[in-house]
Structure formats: structure tokens, C-alpha cells
Design a protein around this motif. Structure first.
Motif, PDB file in Angstrom:
ATOM      1  N   ALA A 170      -8.046  72.453   2.328  1.00 23.55           N
ATOM      2  CA  ALA A 170      -8.760  73.457   1.255  1.00 23.55           C
ATOM      3  C   ALA A 170      -8.029  73.276  -0.114  1.00 23.55           C
ATOM      4  O   ALA A 170      -8.757  73.397  -1.110  1.00 23.55           O
ATOM      5  N   SER A 171      -6.732  73.067  -0.097  1.00 20.14           N
ATOM      6  CA  SER A 171      -5.991  73.012  -1.334  1.00 20.14           C
ATOM      7  C   SER A 171      -6.387  71.710  -2.003  1.00 20.14           C
ATOM      8  O   SER A 171      -6.373  71.753  -3.336  1.00 20.14           O
ATOM      9  N   HIS A 172      -6.629  70.587  -1.242  1.00 23.12           N
ATOM     10  CA  HIS A 172      -7.076  69.374  -2.190  1.00 23.12           C
ATOM     11  C   HIS A 172      -8.437  69.562  -2.436  1.00 23.12           C
ATOM     12  O   HIS A 172      -8.652  69.350  -3.868  1.00 23.12           O
ATOM     13  N   ILE A 174      -9.953  72.500  -3.639  1.00 22.59           N
ATOM     14  CA  ILE A 174      -9.545  73.447  -4.683  1.00 22.59           C
ATOM     15  C   ILE A 174      -9.078  72.739  -5.901  1.00 22.59           C
ATOM     16  O   ILE A 174      -9.439  73.013  -6.909  1.00 22.59           O
ATOM     17  N   GLY A 175      -8.021  71.668  -5.816  1.00 29.52           N
ATOM     18  CA  GLY A 175      -7.564  71.156  -6.903  1.00 29.52           C
ATOM     19  C   GLY A 175      -8.697  70.328  -7.533  1.00 29.52           C
ATOM     20  O   GLY A 175      -8.646  70.099  -8.761  1.00 29.52           O
ATOM     21  N   ILE A 176      -9.507  69.491  -6.707  1.00 28.31           N
ATOM     22  CA  ILE A 176     -10.375  68.792  -7.070  1.00 28.31           C
ATOM     23  C   ILE A 176     -11.524  69.356  -7.925  1.00 28.31           C
ATOM     24  O   ILE A 176     -11.875  69.145  -9.015  1.00 28.31           O
ATOM     25  N   MET A 178     -10.742  72.229  -9.808  1.00 31.16           N
ATOM     26  CA  MET A 178     -10.224  72.593 -11.010  1.00 31.16           C
ATOM     27  C   MET A 178     -10.342  71.248 -12.064  1.00 31.16           C
ATOM     28  O   MET A 178     -10.689  71.667 -13.249  1.00 31.16           O
TER      29      MET A 178
ATOM     30  N   SER B 171      -4.682  66.211  -8.233  1.00 33.09           N
ATOM     31  CA  SER B 171      -5.589  67.319  -7.818  1.00 33.09           C
ATOM     32  C   SER B 171      -5.160  68.050  -6.589  1.00 33.09           C
ATOM     33  O   SER B 171      -5.097  69.057  -6.414  1.00 33.09           O
ATOM     34  N   HIS B 172      -4.722  67.205  -5.803  1.00 30.94           N
ATOM     35  CA  HIS B 172      -4.204  67.859  -4.430  1.00 30.94           C
ATOM     36  C   HIS B 172      -2.850  68.564  -4.624  1.00 30.94           C
ATOM     37  O   HIS B 172      -2.727  69.642  -4.255  1.00 30.94           O
TER      38      HIS B 172
END
Lengths: 211, 211
Positions: A170-172, A174-176, A178, B171-172
Motif C-alpha cells: 500500500a505504501s508503494h 500511496i507514494g506513487i 503523491m 515514491s516507495h
């Protein structure tokens, strides 16, 4: 349905339905209208600048009715967040609804399905902004994700530390989101979804399925 | 150095140094003080709630001096962002300063080195919040990252689409930072850095080095 006007005789009673008093909004419709107004207000103004009064005004009801149906600001924020996240809550079904080998790619594609559409994306980004700038909002979001999303995602992940791995995945994404939609940095902002899925799918696959 | 008081004779001229008028702050020290105050103000209040006046007050100088050294609010935000990102700007050196096989792990460890320390983390998160909630701040951050970070990261990445891959990797890490430090979701919030590096290192390695 319009409430009866003073000069008319009261509307005939309908079997099974309580009599309607003049001015009383039809209960389920009012609740929906309030929730929709809440979602729009939080999406447009963010958590800090949204108030019960503002929601009531947007819904065309008395603030007391907002309290009646939803409680505190955090409680109505929670309800609005659940509404805003409704499309995302189908992610576990997408991930688990197919062959094990395709899970990572399905997760990536599913997230883009939600984010590439501004109608579903913009309220999500507003909720993320609110969580970033307000501790109470972050707590509401955290609770909602834990209860409604994380549990259903991990229950069918047959790997070690499934919650940790689901959160890495999920964090990956979410970062994309952003970089692509918020900071809008190139080339991420304009890269074809297919190119991102091709790179990220195998990453998510490893996190979700490979021990 | 204290400025000369009215009742004293003027301070003797020092060779090579322009005469100091009473009340005129020593120029380099004043500029540094302003920049430090700007960093603190933006870190504590965020972009929206920080003003030139507030920075001047925190630095103990006239607002005109802030304009003199830095220009507009966006320009001083840019200078503060560069200061806040100074530790992060060493990431390319960390990534490229070793064997190719260790690049991914080095990137992950380097980022945690910056984020696990609240002194370096908190201003960074404040800048991220500002970028999320303010378009002008996002543009400043974007420009700074492109000029000072991305270029140096990709110039030694011998893979196809190096900017895209560097941004996937970044991003990750950004997404992990959001879950761990901002939304504070468990287990990501409390996971040992080693556990995250073990999972994420190979991901970054693939993005940065494997065509």
C-alpha cells in the motif's frame, strides 16, 4: 415529497408509514443528503475548515440534525471517509479474486482504476491531506483502514507478516499517488499506467505472495 | 558583536571590514539567522501560516531585510526547503558510492538515516505537508528536487528510463514515510528498520539497476 402546506388538509396516512409533520425531512433522504454534503465539504475544504454548521448549511438542514444522525465532527468525518473510500474497499476482492500469480498486478491496476478517475481521486486526496495536517483526522483514517481494508486484505494472504507486507504494498502505491497526482513530478505524472504497472506489479507480487 | 552605544565613541575601523553603523546587523549572520528562522517557521506552521513578517519577527530583524536577502515568500520558502533537504541531497552519493549490487539497500538505509532522526524528519514532513496543501509550495518543492536531487541521482544510473525508475524508488520510500511517521499505522510504524530494508532493498535494487 413535499411537506403539506398550511392551507391544505393534512396528507392522508399511508399504511406502514409514520405521519409526516410539516417541515420534517424524510429521514433516510435527509441522512443521505447530510452524508453527501459532508463528503463534499471535507473533499473541498479539508478537515480543518469543515464544520458541522457548514455541512448542515450545504445539506439544507439544521445543525442539530447533523448531530442527531452522526454525532461529533470526527464521527461524521469517519462516515464521510468510509463513503470516500468505498471504491477502495473493493481492493481485497480484486487482489484475491484471481490466480495467485496475478495478485500484484491486480492490486496495482485496481488502485489506478480508482485514482485515474478524478471523481474518485479528488476526495481521496482531500482525505489524505486532512490526515497529513490534522492528528484527529489521521486517527479516523487509520481506524477506518484497519477495520475495513487491512483485515480483509490480509486474511487471504498466505505469507509471513501479512499485515506488514500489505502495508509495504500500500505504501508503494500511496507514494506513487503523491508523486503523480499531488507533487505532479515528471515523468511520473504523465507516465502511462501500463508502464508503472509493469514495474510495480512484480514488486507487489513479491510482497503479497512470496515468503 | 554589539553595535556601538550612543554614548560611546564609534568602534574603531577594522581593516577590510566596512564600518558598522549603529543597529546594522552583521550581514552574513543576519542572513543565516533569517534563513534559520524561516526553516523553523515553515517547519512549525507550514507554508500557509508562515509570513515574511513572522519570519522577520522570529529572526529579530525588519521584514525589509528578509525581502532584501531572499525576495518573495516563495523564494524564501525555496531557500528554507533547500536547507531542510540538505541532508537528503547526499542520497545520490550514498547510492552511487559503492558496489552496484548494494545500491538499493544503500538508498533505503540512507533515507531511514534521515527520517529516523526527528531533528531531520520533522522539517521534512512539514515541507511535505505544505506541498500537499498548497500548490505554490508544491511547485517550489518540485523544482528543488528536480534541480538538486533527481539530476544527480540519474546521471549515474545506467538503466533505461532512469528518471522514471528513480522516482519509482523515491515514491516507495515516501509512501513508507507517510504510513510510518504520519498516519502511524501499525505494524509499519514500529517495524524495525532492518525488516523494512530487507523487504524494500531488493525492490529499489531492481528499479535502480536492473533493465
Amino acid at each position: 415529497m413535499t411537506p403539506a402546506l398550511p392551507s391544505q388538509s393534512p396528507a392522508p396516512r399511508r399504511r406502514g408509514r409514520p405521519p409526516r409533520t410539516e417541515g420534517a425531512p424524510d429521514a433516510p433522504a435527509a441522512r443521505d443528503r447530510i452524508l453527501t454534503a459532508a463528503r463534499n465539504e471535507f473533499a473541498e475544504r479539508g478537515y480543518d475548515k469543515t464544520s458541522i454548521r457548514g455541512i448542515a448549511k450545504a445539506a439544507g438542514v439544521d445543525p442539530a440534525l447533523v448531530h442527531h444522525y452522526f454525532g461529533t465532527k470526527d464521527q461524521i468525518f469517519g462516515a464521510a471517509v468510509e463513503l470516500i473510500f468505498a471504491p477502495t474497499l473493493a481492493a481485497p476482492d480484486a487482489v484475491h479474486g484471481g490466480s495467485r500469480e496475478g495478485a500484484g498486478e491486480r492490486m496495482a491496476r485496481f488502485m489506478f482504476g480508482v485514482w485515474e478517475n478524478p471523481v474518485t481521486r479528488l476526495p481521496l486526496l482531500a482525505v489524505m491531506r486532512s490526515a497529513l495536517t490534522n492528528e484527529a483526522a489521521a486517527a479516523v483514517l487509520r481506524g477506518m483502514i484497519e477495520r475495513r481494508l487491512l483485515l480483509r486484505m490480509v486474511v487471504e494472504l498466505h505469507v509471513s507478516n501479512p499485515e506488514f507486507r500489505a502495508q509495504l504494498a500500500a505504501s508503494h502505491m500511496i507514494g506513487i499517488a503523491m508523486l503523480r497526482y499531488v507533487i505532479r513530478m515528471e515523468p511520473m505524472a504523465s507516465a502511462p499506467v501500463e508502464d508503472i504497472v509493469a514495474m510495480v506489479g512484480p514488486t507487489l507480487q513479491r510482497y503479497l505472495t512470496e515468503d
